[in-house]
Write a protein that holds these residues in place. Structure first.
Motif, PDB file in Angstrom:
ATOM      1  N   PHE A   1     -64.264  62.794  -3.197  1.00 28.85           N
ATOM      2  CA  PHE A   1     -63.710  62.688  -1.567  1.00 28.85           C
ATOM      3  C   PHE A   1     -62.315  62.445  -1.292  1.00 28.85           C
ATOM      4  CE2 PHE A   1     -68.205  61.349  -1.767  1.00 28.85           C
ATOM      5  CZ  PHE A   1     -68.849  62.007  -0.819  1.00 28.85           C
ATOM      6  N   THR A   2     -61.781  62.687  -0.201  1.00 29.96           N
ATOM      7  CA  THR A   2     -60.651  62.254   0.215  1.00 29.96           C
ATOM      8  C   THR A   2     -60.704  61.238   1.473  1.00 29.96           C
ATOM      9  OG1 THR A   2     -59.517  64.660   0.031  1.00 29.96           O
ATOM     10  CG2 THR A   2     -58.470  63.208   1.638  1.00 29.96           C
ATOM     11  N   THR A   3     -59.851  60.194   1.271  1.00 30.23           N
ATOM     12  CA  THR A   3     -59.755  59.079   2.483  1.00 30.23           C
ATOM     13  C   THR A   3     -59.043  59.559   3.695  1.00 30.23           C
ATOM     14  OG1 THR A   3     -59.654  57.444   0.672  1.00 30.23           O
ATOM     15  CG2 THR A   3     -59.268  56.704   2.924  1.00 30.23           C
ATOM     16  N   PRO A   4     -59.496  59.472   4.932  1.00 24.61           N
ATOM     17  CA  PRO A   4     -58.943  59.860   6.038  1.00 24.61           C
ATOM     18  C   PRO A   4     -57.401  59.423   6.078  1.00 24.61           C
ATOM     19  CG  PRO A   4     -61.087  59.355   6.712  1.00 24.61           C
ATOM     20  CD  PRO A   4     -61.106  59.135   5.226  1.00 24.61           C
ATOM     21  N   PRO A   5     -56.296  60.165   6.224  1.00 28.00           N
ATOM     22  CA  PRO A   5     -54.930  59.770   5.804  1.00 28.00           C
ATOM     23  C   PRO A   5     -54.732  58.694   6.992  1.00 28.00           C
ATOM     24  CG  PRO A   5     -55.237  62.073   6.896  1.00 28.00           C
ATOM     25  CD  PRO A   5     -56.305  61.808   6.617  1.00 28.00           C
ATOM     26  N   ARG A   6     -53.719  57.905   6.371  1.00 29.40           N
ATOM     27  CA  ARG A   6     -53.250  56.740   7.604  1.00 29.40           C
ATOM     28  C   ARG A   6     -51.777  56.400   6.821  1.00 29.40           C
ATOM     29  NH1 ARG A   6     -56.641  54.198  11.038  1.00 29.40           N
ATOM     30  NH2 ARG A   6     -54.973  52.570  11.419  1.00 29.40           N
ATOM     31  N   PRO A   7     -50.828  56.167   7.827  1.00 33.26           N
ATOM     32  CA  PRO A   7     -49.540  55.688   7.251  1.00 33.26           C
ATOM     33  C   PRO A   7     -49.627  54.493   6.134  1.00 33.26           C
ATOM     34  CG  PRO A   7     -49.574  55.519   9.460  1.00 33.26           C
ATOM     35  CD  PRO A   7     -50.675  56.320   9.044  1.00 33.26           C
ATOM     36  N   GLU A   8     -50.709  53.731   6.424  1.00 40.48           N
ATOM     37  CA  GLU A   8     -50.623  52.518   5.749  1.00 40.48           C
ATOM     38  C   GLU A   8     -50.940  52.519   4.263  1.00 40.48           C
ATOM     39  OE1 GLU A   8     -51.840  51.382   9.941  1.00 40.48           O
ATOM     40  OE2 GLU A   8     -52.225  52.895   8.458  1.00 40.48           O
ATOM     41  N   TRP A   9     -51.536  53.818   4.040  1.00 43.64           N
ATOM     42  CA  TRP A   9     -52.245  54.116   2.675  1.00 43.64           C
ATOM     43  C   TRP A   9     -50.963  54.003   1.483  1.00 43.64           C
ATOM     44  CZ3 TRP A   9     -55.954  51.744   4.205  1.00 43.64           C
ATOM     45  CH2 TRP A   9     -57.187  52.299   4.740  1.00 43.64           C
ATOM     46  N   ALA A  10     -49.643  54.076   2.043  1.00 42.13           N
ATOM     47  CA  ALA A  10     -48.611  54.402   0.926  1.00 42.13           C
ATOM     48  C   ALA A  10     -48.630  53.056   0.610  1.00 42.13           C
ATOM     49  CB  ALA A  10     -47.373  54.823   1.866  1.00 42.13           C
ATOM     50  N   ASP A  11     -48.750  52.001   1.219  1.00 42.15           N
ATOM     51  CA  ASP A  11     -48.457  50.472   0.302  1.00 42.15           C
ATOM     52  C   ASP A  11     -49.428  49.623   0.410  1.00 42.15           C
ATOM     53  OD1 ASP A  11     -45.521  50.979   0.235  1.00 42.15           O
ATOM     54  OD2 ASP A  11     -45.600  51.346   2.232  1.00 42.15           O
ATOM     55  N   GLU A  12     -50.584  49.930   1.274  1.00 39.26           N
ATOM     56  CA  GLU A  12     -51.687  48.798   1.373  1.00 39.26           C
ATOM     57  C   GLU A  12     -53.014  49.299   0.815  1.00 39.26           C
ATOM     58  OE1 GLU A  12     -50.972  45.897   2.533  1.00 39.26           O
ATOM     59  OE2 GLU A  12     -48.981  46.483   3.043  1.00 39.26           O
ATOM     60  N   ILE A  13     -53.794  48.526   0.457  1.00 37.91           N
ATOM     61  CA  ILE A  13     -55.377  48.822  -0.031  1.00 37.91           C
ATOM     62  C   ILE A  13     -56.008  48.873   1.258  1.00 37.91           C
ATOM     63  CG2 ILE A  13     -54.869  47.963  -2.224  1.00 37.91           C
ATOM     64  CD1 ILE A  13     -56.820  45.465  -1.482  1.00 37.91           C
ATOM     65  N   SER A  14     -55.910  48.059   2.170  1.00 37.35           N
ATOM     66  CA  SER A  14     -56.656  47.937   3.584  1.00 37.35           C
ATOM     67  C   SER A  14     -55.910  47.853   4.976  1.00 37.35           C
ATOM     68  CB  SER A  14     -57.761  46.754   3.447  1.00 37.35           C
ATOM     69  OG  SER A  14     -57.052  45.888   3.520  1.00 37.35           O
ATOM     70  N   VAL A  15     -56.497  47.985   6.139  1.00 35.04           N
ATOM     71  CA  VAL A  15     -55.963  47.989   7.153  1.00 35.04           C
ATOM     72  C   VAL A  15     -56.971  47.516   8.198  1.00 35.04           C
ATOM     73  CG1 VAL A  15     -56.534  50.366   7.756  1.00 35.04           C
ATOM     74  CG2 VAL A  15     -54.578  49.049   9.081  1.00 35.04           C
ATOM     75  N   ASP A  16     -56.584  46.523   9.072  1.00 30.66           N
ATOM     76  CA  ASP A  16     -57.693  46.043  10.108  1.00 30.66           C
ATOM     77  C   ASP A  16     -57.819  46.865  11.309  1.00 30.66           C
ATOM     78  OD1 ASP A  16     -58.705  44.212   8.255  1.00 30.66           O
ATOM     79  OD2 ASP A  16     -57.295  42.494   9.017  1.00 30.66           O
TER      80      ASP A  16
END
Length: 313
Positions: free
Chosen positions: A225-240
């Motif tokens: 699978f591919t995780t839907p892209p978000r800018p946070e994924w460059a440095d973070e494991i999660s986002v609220d």
């Protein structure tokens, strides 16, 4: 008793335990410090974030302070005598199997109990620099103590590290090979290439999305699978996200963690009310999707992925 008083007791107990172990078997000292008894047992040098540490060739009584260390040790057949847990109310995760049911808890991952660790007379202690640095000297007075650099490092690298520390590096590599092979098999059989998947953890009044750097997120990607892209994924494991923004989690496969996946209310209304963006959400067990980092946790996550993909459309 205040926390500082507890620490005073912990230091005293740790020093006493160290003295007893040192007299009988060389304990936490190096071979050169224990008049050859460590040499008779056999030791190896492990390179750690704290420098080189002499550890037993075949440790028998280990204590783990981090979930990936617990999971990996059990998977390698070196069942700890004690472990720190994320919650003493829930204890050792059930997914680890019957052989882990007898492991004694020694506090939480955030606050291990030094006196409980000393009472178990371990011959090796595994912890993490980013979480347990303040306890290192007390722990090292009890037994050889090996720290990973960070729990945020790639989990497969930490599995390798635990394998090397336990003298079972080849076995750890074999476990990771089985995990990767199963990922490839699932990706091929269910043709997951080009499909997106998003893991969501409901928490109080927010929804936490997990990305490809997280344990379960990386397992979804390992399965194709591919995780839907978000800018946070460059440095973070999660986002609220606030529930009002839940459609930002849009994906082909939606996985929602819960303490009890069988509970009809396990999936929040904010998710079920948006079937166009979040189709057919699937509840899964939080104890291994979020906290069960390691070879056994990885296989348990893959069990769920295979189950979800096997369901009729």
């Amino acid at each position: 008793m205040s926390r500082s008083d507890h620490r005073g007791v912990a230091v005293a107990v740790g020093i006493l335990a160290f003295g007893l172990v040192a007299c009988s078997s060389g304990g936490g000292g190096s071979a050169s410090e224990s008049d050859g008894s460590a040499d008779e047992q056999g030791t190896r040098t492990v390179e750690t974030v704290r420098g080189n540490v002499e550890v037993p060739d075949s440790p028998m009584r280990i204590v783990t302070l981090e979930p990936v260390e617990l999971d990996t040790s059990v998977a390698l057949g070196v069942v700890p005598v004690g472990t720190a847990v994320l919650s003493e109310a829930t204890g050792v995760p059930a997914y680890l199997g019957d052989e882990a049911a007898s492991i004694e808890t020694v506090g939480t991952v955030a606050e291990p109990r030094i006196e409980s660790i000393a009472a178990l007379k371990p011959d090796l202690i595994l912890g993490t620099e980013t979480r347990h640095a303040e306890y290192y000297d007390q722990l090292a007075s009890i037994a050889p103590t090996v720290f990973m650099a960070s729990q945020s490092d790639p989990w497969q690298d930490n599995v390798d590290f635990v394998g090397r520390t336990l003298g079972r590096e080849d076995d750890a590599q074999a476990l990771l090979g089985e995990y990767r092979d199963r990922c490839s098999d699932i990706a091929t059989r269910f043709d997951t290439q080009g499909r997106t998947a998003q893991l969501i953890r409901p928490r109080d009044d927010v929804l936490t999305l997990y990305g490809p750097l997280s344990f379960a997120g990386s397992t979804l990607e390992c399965a194709g699978f591919t995780t839907p892209p978000r800018p946070e994924w460059a440095d973070e494991i999660s986002v609220d996200l606030s529930p009002e923004l839940v459609t930002e989690a849009r994906a082909d496969v939606i996985v929602v963690t819960a303490t009890d996946p069988s509970d009809p209310a396990a999936i929040p209304a904010a998710i079920t009310a948006n079937p166009g963006a979040l189709p057919n959400p699937q509840a899964v067990d939080q104890s291994y999707w979020i906290t069960g980092v390691g070879p056994r946790g990885g296989q348990a996550v893959l069990d769920d992925i295979e189950r979800i993909l096997s369901q009729p459309n």
